[in-house]
Design an enzyme around this catalytic site. Structure first.
Site, PDB file in Angstrom:
ATOM      1  N   ARG A  73       0.849  -1.196   0.000  1.00  0.00           N
ATOM      2  CA  ARG A  73       0.000   0.000   0.000  1.00  0.00           C
ATOM      3  C   ARG A  73       0.881   1.242   0.000  1.00  0.00           C
ATOM      4  NH1 ARG A  73      -3.668  -0.617   4.800  1.00  0.00           N
ATOM      5  NH2 ARG A  73      -4.743  -2.133   3.489  1.00  0.00           N
ATOM      6  N   ARG A 142      -1.948   6.402   9.598  1.00  0.00           N
ATOM      7  CA  ARG A 142      -1.864   5.909   8.225  1.00  0.00           C
ATOM      8  C   ARG A 142      -2.086   7.047   7.223  1.00  0.00           C
ATOM      9  NH1 ARG A 142      -4.572  -0.143   8.377  1.00  0.00           N
ATOM     10  NH2 ARG A 142      -3.333  -0.957  10.099  1.00  0.00           N
ATOM     11  N   LYS A 207      -4.141   0.870  14.832  1.00  0.00           N
ATOM     12  CA  LYS A 207      -4.079   1.775  13.683  1.00  0.00           C
ATOM     13  C   LYS A 207      -4.784   3.086  14.010  1.00  0.00           C
ATOM     14  CE  LYS A 207      -8.074  -0.656  11.728  1.00  0.00           C
ATOM     15  NZ  LYS A 207      -8.527  -1.514  10.632  1.00  0.00           N
ATOM     16  N   LYS A 209      -6.369   6.740  12.028  1.00  0.00           N
ATOM     17  CA  LYS A 209      -6.763   7.281  10.727  1.00  0.00           C
ATOM     18  C   LYS A 209      -7.224   8.728  10.863  1.00  0.00           C
ATOM     19  CE  LYS A 209      -8.139   2.685   9.105  1.00  0.00           C
ATOM     20  NZ  LYS A 209      -9.228   1.839   8.561  1.00  0.00           N
ATOM     21  N   CYS A 427     -14.777  -3.827  -0.243  1.00  0.00           N
ATOM     22  CA  CYS A 427     -13.395  -4.139   0.090  1.00  0.00           C
ATOM     23  C   CYS A 427     -12.903  -5.257  -0.825  1.00  0.00           C
ATOM     24  CB  CYS A 427     -13.289  -4.553   1.558  1.00  0.00           C
ATOM     25  SG  CYS A 427     -14.039  -6.152   1.920  1.00  0.00           S
ATOM     26  N   CYS A 433      -7.481 -11.428   0.924  1.00  0.00           N
ATOM     27  CA  CYS A 433      -7.517 -10.969   2.311  1.00  0.00           C
ATOM     28  C   CYS A 433      -7.706 -12.160   3.247  1.00  0.00           C
ATOM     29  CB  CYS A 433      -8.631  -9.956   2.524  1.00  0.00           C
ATOM     30  SG  CYS A 433      -8.725  -9.379   4.250  1.00  0.00           S
ATOM     31  N   CYS A 472     -15.833  -9.033   5.841  1.00  0.00           N
ATOM     32  CA  CYS A 472     -15.741  -9.324   7.272  1.00  0.00           C
ATOM     33  C   CYS A 472     -16.196  -8.085   8.031  1.00  0.00           C
ATOM     34  CB  CYS A 472     -14.315  -9.726   7.648  1.00  0.00           C
ATOM     35  SG  CYS A 472     -13.194  -8.337   7.953  1.00  0.00           S
ATOM     36  N   CYS A 476     -13.701  -2.183   6.282  1.00  0.00           N
ATOM     37  CA  CYS A 476     -12.794  -1.352   5.484  1.00  0.00           C
ATOM     38  C   CYS A 476     -13.518  -0.488   4.446  1.00  0.00           C
ATOM     39  CB  CYS A 476     -11.750  -2.233   4.808  1.00  0.00           C
ATOM     40  SG  CYS A 476     -10.591  -2.989   5.966  1.00  0.00           S
TER      41      CYS A 476
END
Length: 570
Positions: A73, A142, A207, A209, A427, A433, A472, A476
């Site tokens: 990424r 991120r 994470k 954001k 996603c 994934c 899931c 995302c």
């Protein structure tokens, strides 16, 4: 919270500032993978180890190693690329990747299918394009997102400037990235010479954001993220400062009601000169207050739920030495993209293209990578990735507009008639994934085709209805802020959510569990029929499903799991 650190925390602590044994693992030719601890550390460098799950059974039967490769990424503040950078990423995707580029819901590019032996060459090619992947994944800040707003020239310029400043300020300082991937020299003296002034040795609990929005467009879904800035303009239209939002997040775990998505709170207003200091303070409070023993409870949203917004705000102001002012009024009207042409302030034009689920590839009848490569070679402006997985060709002079539109049309990159498809997002999910429980990117286009037939029967084909799907519950593609949200529960099975606000300010509510393909269409058809017959003037689909009694409204946080299920079925 106990003092017992999670396994991931111990890996970070022992990693020597994200080095681990990555350098040694890259030299190990007997396997296409890396050791388990390094699989966590490599995320901080911007990549995930994956395997092709479509091939697992066959390879297991043949006693072969899984088909390992890496997803990489790129870190692209605000999603803005020069045409030279776009061409470089296109070349990397065709040379080292799987001949596709994936535009993400966080305004960057993912490159899939990179084998371990090609990683260093890939990273060097990215570096030569003046790009990088450091902190594009991992327990750090991120990629910083920024509203695209093609027709908001001055406001976008100020927003992207802030996005870049925050991104640069919060970028990890470890030299491990250049040492491992770009053959940089290791600093003499080792660990003692490495200092992470913001993150420390163990970085963040999870994470983080950050997004920047320019009203009236909420294309970044500001309420879905840990930290956000909403541009506030004065009566003359000049930027006056920023409302600051904190505590949003999408992820949860099926069957664990103590985990839930949450919309961010508006914490206050700050001047532009204080925005970076506020960002650092929010990050360091989360660094020190966040839960490091339970990763499922480690996001900022849970810190604020546990400590309270007032206590969090007070600590942020103390650390930043900034007094936040009361929030200013603002209005959002949508979370989607404005397709087609819009005029730039300097006389150029901007063309927003439709990229279904963000996947750019060359297939029969739609050679999209080739088309965008052709556009990049004749265009001197920018390529802007949108937060909805689409692409804006920005700053096109008048004499190039017709040619660029023709190339895009021939490649199937102009927006479709279907309002549902224009507002669809998915996603990646299967086959790459490792967290996916169900299909998403490969399935949603066909589902939208089926739903479009139902919408057409009720005269709703062009209506702007937001639909999002994930494989899931990590969320995302931000499904819990979609008017129709579908979240993978198992192979071919999804939880169906309804009732989110069109402007991204309200979470949805679970309407039906474990629904299969035909069940999704049959569940939504009577709701579409009722919407067509009963809606009030200007009423959005998500608002209607609540007013008409199909689902209860979600206030925030833990209320997401209350009063679930269908309240009305016809």
């Amino acid at each position: 919270m106990t003092d017992e650190l999670s396994r991931n925390e111990r890996i970070k602590e022992a990693s020597d500032y994200l080095r681990g044994t990555l350098a040694e693992g890259l030299r190990e030719e007997i396997t296409g993978a890396i050791v388990e601890d390094d699989q966590q550390l490599v995320k901080f460098h911007g990549m995930y180890l994956q395997d092709d799950r479509d091939l697992r059974s066959e390879r297991t039967r043949k006693k072969m190693e899984k088909a390992f490769s890496f997803m990489l990424r790129v870190r692209i503040s605000g999603g803005v690329l020069s045409t030279a950078q776009w061409l470089a990423l296109d070349h990397i995707a065709r040379t080292y990747g799987n001949n596709t580029m994936r535009l993400t819901t966080r305004q960057t590019v993912q490159l899939h299918g990179i084998i371990k032996s090609n990683l260093k060459a890939t990273m060097k090619a990215i570096d030569q394009a003046l790009l990088g992947s450091i902190a594009a994944c991992g327990d750090v800040n991120r990629n910083v997102m920024c509203g695209v707003n093609p027709d908001e020239g001055a406001a976008h310029a100020e927003a992207i400037d802030l996005a870049r400043k925050i991104s640069d300020h919060l970028e990890p300082r470890t030299p491990a990235y250049r040492e491992i991937w770009l053959d940089g020299e290791k600093i003499a003296g080792g660990e003692q010479t490495v200092v992470e002034p913001i993150y420390g040795k163990t970085y963040l609990p999870r994470k983080f954001k950050i997004v920047i929005a320019v009203p009236p467009s909420n294309d970044v879904d500001i309420f879905a993220h840990d930290l956000g800035y909403i541009a506030i303009r004065d009566d003359a239209g000049a930027l006056a400062g920023w409302n600051v939002t904190v505590g949003g997040g999408m992820g949860m775990t099926h069957g664990e009601p103590e985990t839930y998505p949450r919309t961010a709170d508006v914490m206050g207003f700050c001047a532009t000169k204080d925005a970076v200091a506020i960002a650092e303070a929010v990050v360091t409070v989360q660094r020190d207050w966040g839960n490091r023993s339970d990763r499922k409870h480690a996001r900022l949203k849970y810190t604020i739920e546990d400590r309270g917004l007032d206590a969090f705000r007070t600590e942020v102001m103390r650390r930043a030495a900034v007094l936040l002012q009361p929030a200013k009024p603002f209005t959002f009207t949508s979370t989607g993209d404005r397709y087609g042409w819009s005029a730039g302030a300097d006389g150029t034009g901007h063309l927003t293209l439709f990229v279904e689920n963000g996947r750019i590839h060359d297939v029969a009848g739609a050679s999209q990578m080739a088309a965008l490569r052709e556009i990049a070679k004749l265009h001197d402006g920018e390529f802007r990735i949108t937060p909805n997985q689409n692409l804006v060709i920005a700053n096109i002079p008048t004499d190039r507009q017709a040619e660029i539109e023709r190339i895009a049309r021939d490649a199937g990159l102009l927006a479709p008639w279907s309002g549902l498809r224009r507002n669809a997002m998915a996603c990646v999910a299967l086959p790459t994934c490792g967290l996916a429980l169900a299909e998403s990117e490969r399935y949603l286009p066909d589902l939208v085709t089926s739903l479009d037939k139902s919408l057409a029967a009720h005269g709703l084909s062009a209506d702007e209805i937001v639909i999002r799907m994930t494989g899931c519950p990590n969320g995302c593609a931000r499904p819990y802020l979609a008017e129709i949200g579908l979240v993978g529960k198992g192979p071919g099975r999804y939880n169906l959510y309804l009732g989110a606000a069109y402007d991204g300010s309200r979470l949805s509510k679970l309407y039906a569990e474990d629904v299969e393909d035909a069940g999704i269409v049959s569940a939504l058809d009577p709701i579409f029929a009722a919407y067509s017959a009963e809606r009030q003037k200007g009423e959005r689909f998500g608002d209607f499903t609540i007013r008409a009694g199909f689902v209860a409204a979600t206030t925030n946080g833990a209320d997401f799991h209350n009063s679930t299920g269908a309240k009305r079925t016809k």
